[in-house]
Design a protein around this motif. Sequence first.
Motif, PDB file in Angstrom:
ATOM      1  N   PRO A  96     -41.535  23.322 -86.287  1.00  0.00           N
ATOM      2  CA  PRO A  96     -41.542  22.748 -87.644  1.00  0.00           C
ATOM      3  C   PRO A  96     -40.871  21.374 -87.749  1.00  0.00           C
ATOM      4  O   PRO A  96     -41.397  20.488 -88.419  1.00  0.00           O
ATOM      5  CB  PRO A  96     -40.788  23.782 -88.483  1.00  0.00           C
ATOM      6  CG  PRO A  96     -40.875  25.047 -87.719  1.00  0.00           C
ATOM      7  CD  PRO A  96     -40.946  24.667 -86.276  1.00  0.00           C
ATOM      8  N   LEU A 137     -43.060  18.807 -86.146  1.00  0.00           N
ATOM      9  CA  LEU A 137     -44.208  18.547 -87.010  1.00  0.00           C
ATOM     10  C   LEU A 137     -43.824  17.625 -88.159  1.00  0.00           C
ATOM     11  O   LEU A 137     -44.578  16.719 -88.534  1.00  0.00           O
ATOM     12  CB  LEU A 137     -44.716  19.885 -87.544  1.00  0.00           C
ATOM     13  CG  LEU A 137     -46.174  20.060 -87.908  1.00  0.00           C
ATOM     14  CD1 LEU A 137     -47.107  19.507 -86.842  1.00  0.00           C
ATOM     15  CD2 LEU A 137     -46.453  21.548 -88.125  1.00  0.00           C
ATOM     16  N   ARG A 138     -42.636  17.823 -88.713  1.00  0.00           N
ATOM     17  CA  ARG A 138     -42.208  16.964 -89.827  1.00  0.00           C
ATOM     18  C   ARG A 138     -41.929  15.542 -89.341  1.00  0.00           C
ATOM     19  O   ARG A 138     -42.272  14.574 -90.027  1.00  0.00           O
ATOM     20  CB  ARG A 138     -40.979  17.571 -90.511  1.00  0.00           C
ATOM     21  CG  ARG A 138     -41.365  18.789 -91.356  1.00  0.00           C
ATOM     22  CD  ARG A 138     -40.147  19.537 -91.858  1.00  0.00           C
ATOM     23  NE  ARG A 138     -39.359  18.731 -92.752  1.00  0.00           N
ATOM     24  CZ  ARG A 138     -38.009  18.783 -92.829  1.00  0.00           C
ATOM     25  NH1 ARG A 138     -37.337  19.598 -92.029  1.00  0.00           N
ATOM     26  NH2 ARG A 138     -37.378  18.036 -93.680  1.00  0.00           N
ATOM     27  N   PHE A 177     -43.379  14.148 -86.765  1.00  0.00           N
ATOM     28  CA  PHE A 177     -44.699  13.588 -86.461  1.00  0.00           C
ATOM     29  C   PHE A 177     -45.405  13.160 -87.737  1.00  0.00           C
ATOM     30  O   PHE A 177     -46.007  12.077 -87.808  1.00  0.00           O
ATOM     31  CB  PHE A 177     -45.538  14.612 -85.700  1.00  0.00           C
ATOM     32  CG  PHE A 177     -46.865  14.067 -85.242  1.00  0.00           C
ATOM     33  CD1 PHE A 177     -46.922  13.247 -84.130  1.00  0.00           C
ATOM     34  CD2 PHE A 177     -48.026  14.359 -85.924  1.00  0.00           C
ATOM     35  CE1 PHE A 177     -48.142  12.721 -83.706  1.00  0.00           C
ATOM     36  CE2 PHE A 177     -49.239  13.835 -85.510  1.00  0.00           C
ATOM     37  CZ  PHE A 177     -49.300  13.018 -84.390  1.00  0.00           C
ATOM     38  N   SER A 178     -45.321  13.992 -88.749  1.00  0.00           N
ATOM     39  CA  SER A 178     -45.959  13.690 -90.031  1.00  0.00           C
ATOM     40  C   SER A 178     -45.362  12.428 -90.659  1.00  0.00           C
ATOM     41  O   SER A 178     -46.069  11.608 -91.244  1.00  0.00           O
ATOM     42  CB  SER A 178     -45.800  14.888 -90.967  1.00  0.00           C
ATOM     43  OG  SER A 178     -46.172  14.549 -92.265  1.00  0.00           O
ATOM     44  N   ARG A 179     -44.049  12.269 -90.529  1.00  0.00           N
ATOM     45  CA  ARG A 179     -43.397  11.071 -91.084  1.00  0.00           C
ATOM     46  C   ARG A 179     -43.906   9.808 -90.420  1.00  0.00           C
ATOM     47  O   ARG A 179     -44.116   8.792 -91.068  1.00  0.00           O
ATOM     48  CB  ARG A 179     -41.892  11.144 -90.869  1.00  0.00           C
ATOM     49  CG  ARG A 179     -41.255  12.141 -91.774  1.00  0.00           C
ATOM     50  CD  ARG A 179     -39.808  11.800 -91.940  1.00  0.00           C
ATOM     51  NE  ARG A 179     -39.235  12.665 -92.955  1.00  0.00           N
ATOM     52  CZ  ARG A 179     -38.065  12.473 -93.492  1.00  0.00           C
ATOM     53  NH1 ARG A 179     -37.336  11.437 -93.142  1.00  0.00           N
ATOM     54  NH2 ARG A 179     -37.612  13.293 -94.403  1.00  0.00           N
ATOM     55  N   ASP A 228     -35.982   5.346 -89.655  1.00  0.00           N
ATOM     56  CA  ASP A 228     -36.702   5.748 -90.877  1.00  0.00           C
ATOM     57  C   ASP A 228     -36.911   7.252 -90.963  1.00  0.00           C
ATOM     58  O   ASP A 228     -37.210   7.788 -92.032  1.00  0.00           O
ATOM     59  CB  ASP A 228     -38.106   5.113 -90.906  1.00  0.00           C
ATOM     60  CG  ASP A 228     -38.065   3.603 -91.058  1.00  0.00           C
ATOM     61  OD1 ASP A 228     -37.158   3.120 -91.761  1.00  0.00           O
ATOM     62  OD2 ASP A 228     -38.939   2.927 -90.489  1.00  0.00           O
ATOM     63  N   VAL A 277     -34.109  14.487 -91.141  1.00  0.00           N
ATOM     64  CA  VAL A 277     -34.837  15.739 -91.339  1.00  0.00           C
ATOM     65  C   VAL A 277     -33.911  16.957 -91.252  1.00  0.00           C
ATOM     66  O   VAL A 277     -34.374  18.084 -91.133  1.00  0.00           O
ATOM     67  CB  VAL A 277     -35.997  15.901 -90.321  1.00  0.00           C
ATOM     68  CG1 VAL A 277     -37.111  14.928 -90.630  1.00  0.00           C
ATOM     69  CG2 VAL A 277     -35.491  15.724 -88.905  1.00  0.00           C
ATOM     70  N   GLY A 278     -32.605  16.698 -91.314  1.00  0.00           N
ATOM     71  CA  GLY A 278     -31.667  17.815 -91.378  1.00  0.00           C
ATOM     72  C   GLY A 278     -31.239  18.357 -90.032  1.00  0.00           C
ATOM     73  O   GLY A 278     -30.699  19.458 -89.948  1.00  0.00           O
TER      74      GLY A 278
END
Lengths: 121, 121
Positions: A47, A50-51, A53-55, A68, A72-73
């Motif tokens: 997950p 994926l986040r 990569f999506s960014r 940038d 993501v924590g």
Amino acid sequence: MSKSEVVELPVLEGADVVPCCPPLTAGELSRADAERMAAMFKALSDPVRLRLFSRIASHPGGEACVCDIADVGVSQPTVSHHLKKLREAGLLTSERRGTWVYYQVAPSVVAAMAALLDLRT
Amino acid sequence: MSKSEVVELPVLEGADVVPCCPPLTAGELSRADAERMAAMFKALSDPVRLRLFSRIASHPGGEACVCDIADVGVSQPTVSHHLKKLREAGLLTSERRGTWVYYQVAPSVVAAMAALLDLRT
């Protein structure tokens, strides 16, 4: 550094063997193709990865500075680890400019993943 | 434009039977969507699982008896384990007919995975 400046991208190890592969409907999948494809899917099977990569994919130009996308924590070393995995799978390329490393989506690799999920016959 | 501005994600066409997901270029990916999508990719992140899935997808009608696909060089319990994982991820459905269990590809789920890899903007 100007964005219009021509920058030589680093050669991605093993990138010449990807994009592979035939659509999953094409018939028997060879062991070698299955190994390659599984590695690409594995890169997107986390997950946080994926986040990240999506960014990058949703950033203008499909490119983002690590500065940038790091919020993501998870810790910075964890971010670096995940970005490395995505690079190794061929889904991202990277380039250092001054202080920062910029990551780019490898559109042909991702398009190949989409193509092999194309089940239309 | 502020980074914190709310972006409305596009609804994925025909995704009514699929729990997710916007294209990866659409912007910020929620934690929940990332978890769901990662689970689907994880299902295809194993070479044997991918070969089993490909065999079913390439069978006429996108359906195969477990007896048709079991010869991938692993034991029957391992085949069953992998097919279960693919079912749990929503990529396959199954149905018992007499002695045999038949597995079907869930085309809408696989199409949704392909759609979210669509990087065209």
